[in-house]
Design a protein around this motif. Structure first.
Motif, PDB file in Angstrom:
ATOM      1  N   THR A   1     -27.111 -46.072  18.778  1.00  0.00           N
ATOM      2  CA  THR A   1     -26.460 -46.387  20.055  1.00  0.00           C
ATOM      3  C   THR A   1     -25.000 -45.926  20.073  1.00  0.00           C
ATOM      4  O   THR A   1     -24.515 -45.430  21.094  1.00  0.00           O
ATOM      5  CB  THR A   1     -26.547 -47.890  20.366  1.00  0.00           C
ATOM      6  N   ASP A   2     -24.302 -46.082  18.949  1.00  0.00           N
ATOM      7  CA  ASP A   2     -22.916 -45.598  18.878  1.00  0.00           C
ATOM      8  C   ASP A   2     -22.879 -44.074  18.996  1.00  0.00           C
ATOM      9  O   ASP A   2     -22.026 -43.504  19.680  1.00  0.00           O
ATOM     10  CB  ASP A   2     -22.265 -46.017  17.561  1.00  0.00           C
ATOM     11  N   LYS A   3     -23.816 -43.420  18.324  1.00  0.00           N
ATOM     12  CA  LYS A   3     -23.859 -41.952  18.370  1.00  0.00           C
ATOM     13  C   LYS A   3     -24.219 -41.469  19.779  1.00  0.00           C
ATOM     14  O   LYS A   3     -23.719 -40.433  20.229  1.00  0.00           O
ATOM     15  CB  LYS A   3     -24.863 -41.434  17.347  1.00  0.00           C
ATOM     16  N   LEU A   4     -25.082 -42.233  20.475  1.00  0.00           N
ATOM     17  CA  LEU A   4     -25.449 -41.840  21.835  1.00  0.00           C
ATOM     18  C   LEU A   4     -24.236 -41.894  22.751  1.00  0.00           C
ATOM     19  O   LEU A   4     -24.073 -41.029  23.624  1.00  0.00           O
ATOM     20  CB  LEU A   4     -26.556 -42.765  22.360  1.00  0.00           C
ATOM     21  N   GLN A   5     -23.376 -42.880  22.566  1.00  0.00           N
ATOM     22  CA  GLN A   5     -22.173 -42.961  23.393  1.00  0.00           C
ATOM     23  C   GLN A   5     -21.285 -41.742  23.182  1.00  0.00           C
ATOM     24  O   GLN A   5     -20.707 -41.202  24.130  1.00  0.00           O
ATOM     25  CB  GLN A   5     -21.406 -44.249  23.084  1.00  0.00           C
TER      26      GLN A   5
END
Length: 227
Positions: free
Chosen positions: A166-170
């Motif tokens: 999820t952090d990487k998607l942001q």
């Protein structure tokens, strides 16, 4: 009717049937919407009247990365990944958008996120709202994890199971760093980036705003790459 449930009741497998089966029945009988809202250390499950002619899911996110509404996107992948760009604090499911009713062996959280994922596969099936004044709750992050699991059950892509996805998607919504195998997710990620770029055109954020936002995202990301 309003039911307040604890962390254990929201996420524990097998709790859904005993706690909300009656509410689901009432939702269909009254042609209403079934709503779950994170309120501090509890989740509130309730039935609310749907607006006439409305059959759209309503999702409220906290801490959403500043982009135009991804739910209005033509790319299915963008709609499916949008709930992972912020913290889910509310889901409202109109009775006509409850596609999955099997509760046996499921948690209440699973019931809501699975119906959300299925609904987002349909064009113009959901409206996105954002909020910034909610109390920070562990419920929201755990709900995001369950939503990611629901997404993984729909789309087979190794990228979804990578650490700190999820952090990487942001960050990927700003700069491409994730290599998706799925064509659906590839086009969705590309669409999210295009929406972000469009928002930064004249009239949008200043260069200093963009620098601050990038610095904030980079600080969250760097911890995942340290040795």
């Amino acid at each position: 009717m309003l039911r307040r449930i604890s962390d254990n009741e929201l996420f524990e497998t097998g709790k859904a049937e005993g706690l909300i089966l009656g509410l689901i029945r009432d939702c269909f009988e009254k042609k209403a919407a079934l709503k779950m809202e994170i309120v501090g250390g509890l989740a509130e499950i309730s039935i609310s009247e749907s607006e006439p002619g409305t059959s759209r899911i309503i999702v409220t996110l906290q801490g959403l990365t500043k982009t135009p509404d991804p739910f209005s996107s033509a790319a299915i992948g963008a709609r499916l990944m949008a709930p992972l760009l912020g913290e889910i604090v509310q889901i409202s499911l109109p009775y006509s958008q409850i596609h999955f009713t099997r509760c046996h062996g499921q948690s209440i959280a699973d019931f809501f996120v699975r119906n959300l994922a299925l609904g987002l596969c349909r064009p113009e099936a959901a409206d996105l709202k954002t909020t910034t004044n909610r109390e920070v709750s562990t419920f929201a992050s755990k709900l995001g994890e369950r939503y990611l699991q629901a997404l993984m059950s729909l789309i087979d892509d190794e990228a979804l199971s990578t650490r700190a996805f999820t952090d990487k998607l942001q960050m990927d919504s700003h700069f491409k760093i994730i290599s998706f195998q799925s064509a659906i997710l590839q086009s969705g990620a590309r669409d999210l980036r295009q929406q972000y770029i469009a928002q930064q055109l004249p009239g949008g954020a200043t260069a200093e705003d963009m620098k601050d936002q990038f610095t904030e995202i980079r600080a969250r990301m760097i911890q995942h790459f340290e040795a």
